[in-house]
Scaffold this motif. Sequence first.
Motif, PDB file in Angstrom:
ATOM      1  N   SER A  64    -137.186  39.713  61.615  1.00 44.99           N
ATOM      2  CA  SER A  64    -138.537  40.028  62.422  1.00 44.99           C
ATOM      3  C   SER A  64    -139.211  38.912  62.805  1.00 44.99           C
ATOM      4  O   SER A  64    -139.628  38.628  63.906  1.00 44.99           O
ATOM      5  CB  SER A  64    -139.405  41.095  61.673  1.00 44.99           C
ATOM      6  N   ALA A  65    -139.239  37.725  61.936  1.00 49.05           N
ATOM      7  CA  ALA A  65    -139.879  36.484  62.228  1.00 49.05           C
ATOM      8  C   ALA A  65    -139.053  35.838  63.199  1.00 49.05           C
ATOM      9  O   ALA A  65    -139.616  35.141  64.111  1.00 49.05           O
ATOM     10  CB  ALA A  65    -140.055  35.714  60.661  1.00 49.05           C
ATOM     11  N   ILE A  66    -137.831  35.694  63.071  1.00 45.86           N
ATOM     12  CA  ILE A  66    -136.834  35.076  63.912  1.00 45.86           C
ATOM     13  C   ILE A  66    -137.309  35.760  65.462  1.00 45.86           C
ATOM     14  O   ILE A  66    -137.048  35.206  66.469  1.00 45.86           O
ATOM     15  CB  ILE A  66    -135.632  34.985  63.634  1.00 45.86           C
ATOM     16  N   GLU A  67    -137.077  37.031  65.483  1.00 47.59           N
ATOM     17  CA  GLU A  67    -137.289  37.966  66.637  1.00 47.59           C
ATOM     18  C   GLU A  67    -138.552  37.458  67.396  1.00 47.59           C
ATOM     19  O   GLU A  67    -138.535  37.328  68.767  1.00 47.59           O
ATOM     20  CB  GLU A  67    -137.137  39.308  66.127  1.00 47.59           C
ATOM     21  N   THR A  68    -139.702  37.363  66.425  1.00 47.43           N
ATOM     22  CA  THR A  68    -141.050  37.190  67.034  1.00 47.43           C
ATOM     23  C   THR A  68    -141.095  35.763  67.478  1.00 47.43           C
ATOM     24  O   THR A  68    -141.399  35.362  68.668  1.00 47.43           O
ATOM     25  CB  THR A  68    -142.021  37.357  66.152  1.00 47.43           C
TER      26      THR A  68
END
Length: 215
Positions: free
Chosen positions: A54-58
Amino acid sequence: MNIKKVLVSTLGTAAVLGAGLFASPTSANADVRVTVKSGDTVAKIANQYNSSVSAIETANNLKNVNLIYVGESLSVPNSTTTASTTTAATTTTQSQNTTPTQSTTTTNNSANTATNYSGTSSNTTATTGTTSSAASTTSTSSSSSSAKAWIANKESGGSYTASNGNYYGKYQLTKSLLNGDYSAANQEKVANSYVSSRYGSWAAAKAFWQANGWY
């Protein structure tokens, strides 16, 4: 006189300790930039660099976390950044939860008001709605074309033959994405596909470029 010296010394020590306590939580490691290799996935990269999907996606504004390209450059936040992002996302979600009640009230009031109009008024409203929709579509198309031209100018000055190491063409796509076909038509096709899959629109890609200096 001695009492004053002891008091001043004690206060000075407390100030130093307090500054240390407040300074410690702010330290964090910088994000890591990773170039995607064959066989890489977002989950694999997240695990390797102690981050999260989720962090990389954001951080990279990924529309589909299951679709990344070889040669693509990704920003990988560390665990501290991930925690901050999660907190911000939670706050945003809580804020959004207050919206439906207001929207429902407005919709109901609008519906009740609409029933007071005659059939002629309804037809006029429908026509106006169709016109507004067409204008909105035209505006969106114009905005997308403008954003696309802006990115092309920033990346290559609008040249289909501009080359910079592994990046080539008007939109500076990786050569692996172009798959050996450097024609203008293929560059346009691949660029549209890349932006659509990753950002959803050229306008969103432009916003990301302005914030990060790349897209």
